[in-house]
Enzyme design. Structure first.
Site, mmCIF file in Angstrom:
data_model
loop_
_atom_site.group_PDB
_atom_site.id
_atom_site.type_symbol
_atom_site.label_atom_id
_atom_site.label_comp_id
_atom_site.label_asym_id
_atom_site.label_seq_id
_atom_site.Cartn_x
_atom_site.Cartn_y
_atom_site.Cartn_z
ATOM 1 N N ASN A 157 32.877 -15.594 -20.893
ATOM 2 C CA ASN A 157 32.325 -16.866 -21.111
ATOM 3 C C ASN A 157 31.283 -16.613 -22.142
ATOM 4 O OD1 ASN A 157 29.756 -16.479 -19.909
ATOM 5 N ND2 ASN A 157 31.202 -16.097 -18.076
ATOM 6 N N PHE A 190 22.294 -20.932 -9.884
ATOM 7 C CA PHE A 190 22.511 -21.869 -11.100
ATOM 8 C C PHE A 190 23.743 -22.547 -10.969
ATOM 9 C CE2 PHE A 190 19.343 -21.248 -14.439
ATOM 10 C CZ PHE A 190 18.496 -20.654 -14.137
#
Ligand code: PMT
Length: 397
Positions: free
Chosen positions: A210, A325
């Site tokens: 990613n 997160f």
């Protein structure tokens, strides 16, 4: 750099060739909002004119202890009174020797003895001089006296040799000043941070990953270090330099990240997982590069990686703070709250990805903090460094 705003910094300049770099440092500090005044040794004036500094800071430079034209008869004391940080850049062997022995025979050394704020010394000299036993002894003495020493860097020196003796980079010195001003509320605390992406290889030349740059996680590690934390940073592949003074562990795959996080989590006081970990990996990996052959399409099947954060959250030790997160493209609140609960977190930092100024790769982020007691705090777009500090402060409140 926000911490420099409205701070009173005195820049001491002594007589070395690196004196020509001092105006750059002055500008960096001023641009961050600090008020900077300058004290020079007489030898420094042979390398650079006081007029340069006077033009930049709009104030007379203090050079002579007995200069009747200086705005105060006791300029060295007046300057020291409201000085938050005094930084000598460059600091010569002579100045270092005098400070280490409490000698005050000019404006700079006398001023330094009167400073109650933090004191930073940035040596710059020939490499053999810097390695000399007398200098080593004087520097150790200054450290014992609570001076902060910003080590010179290695490279080409003005005296046509190579070695350790170049004045530390001005940005690094400015960072050191910020660190000196930062409250050390994480002293004795172990802070474990993850950052960056993971790579899940399919064959030796292909992987799924990613766009995480590591900026968010590295900013947290740097902020925790500045606050005195004993920081361990476990990072996937990024192009970033790890913050100075942190224990740095580089990994590639989610499995390697999990192994290193679990190994370091036992005695961590705070765990912050900013890494973008791949949820899946290829079920089958190939020893050699897969050839396209005649096939028009291929299919791969993926299996789940361990959810590192969930394991940590569900096995949380007493007193440990675990922060996750949530990178979301939609339904930020709903998804973040689900993760907060399922992973037994103290705080989750929800951030929208895929919008300008927030999430992957950029220097800023727009986050919402969700706390386990149900409180929520929506934050404006801010630098990742600033958000890192806020996360550390709010999570401990
Ligand atoms: O690196 P930057 O370019 O600065 O970008 C920052 C960021 C967008 C990557 C960062 O702010 C961020 O949101 N990081 C978490 C990304 C993520 O993987 O989110 P998630 O919602 O998929 O995962 C939730 C939490 O579980 C995360 O804390 C993650 O680290 C953790 N996780 C996820 C999967 C897994 N197998 N193990 C985990 O520990």
């Amino acid at each position: 750099m926000k911490i420099l705003k409205d701070k009173n910094i005195v820049l001491g300049v002594s007589g070395g060739i690196a004196a020509y770099k001092a105006p750059k440092l002055l500008r960096i500090l001023q641009n961050a909002g600090a008020s900077v005044r300058v004290v020079m040794t007489k030898n420094a004036c042979d390398f650079i004119s006081p007029l340069t500094f006077e033009a930049l800071c709009g104030d007379k430079v203090l050079i002579d202890l007995f200069d009747g034209s200086y705005k105060s008869a006791i300029g060295h004391i007046d300057l020291a009174k409201d000085c938050d940080v005094a930084v000598i850049a460059p600091a010569t062997a002579n100045v270092i020797g005098k400070l280490a022995n409490g000698i005050a025979d000019d404006a700079l050394t006398t001023f330094m003895l009167a400073v109650k704020g933090r004191k930073i010394v940035c040596p710059a000299m020939n490499d053999a001089m810097y390695a000399n036993v007398a200098i080593r002894r004087n520097i150790m003495r200054l450290e014992a006296d609570d001076y902060i020493i910003m080590e010179p860097s290695e490279g080409a020196l003005a005296c046509k040799t190579e070695g350790k003796g170049r004045l530390a980079d001005c940005d690094k010195i400015a960072d050191g000043i910020c660190e000196a001003l930062t409250k050390k509320d994480l002293t004795w605390k172990k802070v474990l941070v993850t950052a960056g992406p993971t790579r899940e290889f399919i064959d030796p030349v292909r992987f799924i990953s990613n766009p995480s740059s590591g900026k968010m996680g590295y900013a947290i590690a740097a902020a925790a270090k500045k606050r005195g934390g004993n920081v361990v940073l476990v990072s996937g592949p990024t192009h970033l330099e790890p913050p100075e003074g942190v224990k740095f562990i580089r990994v590639l795959s989610a499995k390697q990240m999990a192994d290193n996080v679990f190994m370091n989590a036992q005695d961590a006081d705070i765990i912050i997982k900013a890494a973008a970990v791949s949820d899946f990996r290829a079920e089958e990996t190939f020893e050699h590069k897969v050839k396209k052959g005649k096939a028009d399409k291929i299919s791969l099947s993926f299996c789940k990686n361990t959810d590192i954060l969930k394991e940590i959250g569900l096995n949380k030790k007493k007193g440990q703070i675990v922060i996750g997160f949530a990178a979301e493209t939609e339904d930020l609140e709903k998804n973040a709250l689900k993760k907060l609960k399922e992973k037994n977190l103290d705080v989750i930092v929800g951030n929208i990805v895929g919008k300008p100024g927030s999430g992957f790769e950029v220097d800023t982020n727009k986050a919402v903090l969700f706390f386990k007691d149900g409180k929520k705090e929506e934050l404006p777009v801010m630098e990742k460094g600033e958000l890192a500090d806020l996360i550390l402060s709010k999570s401990r409140a």
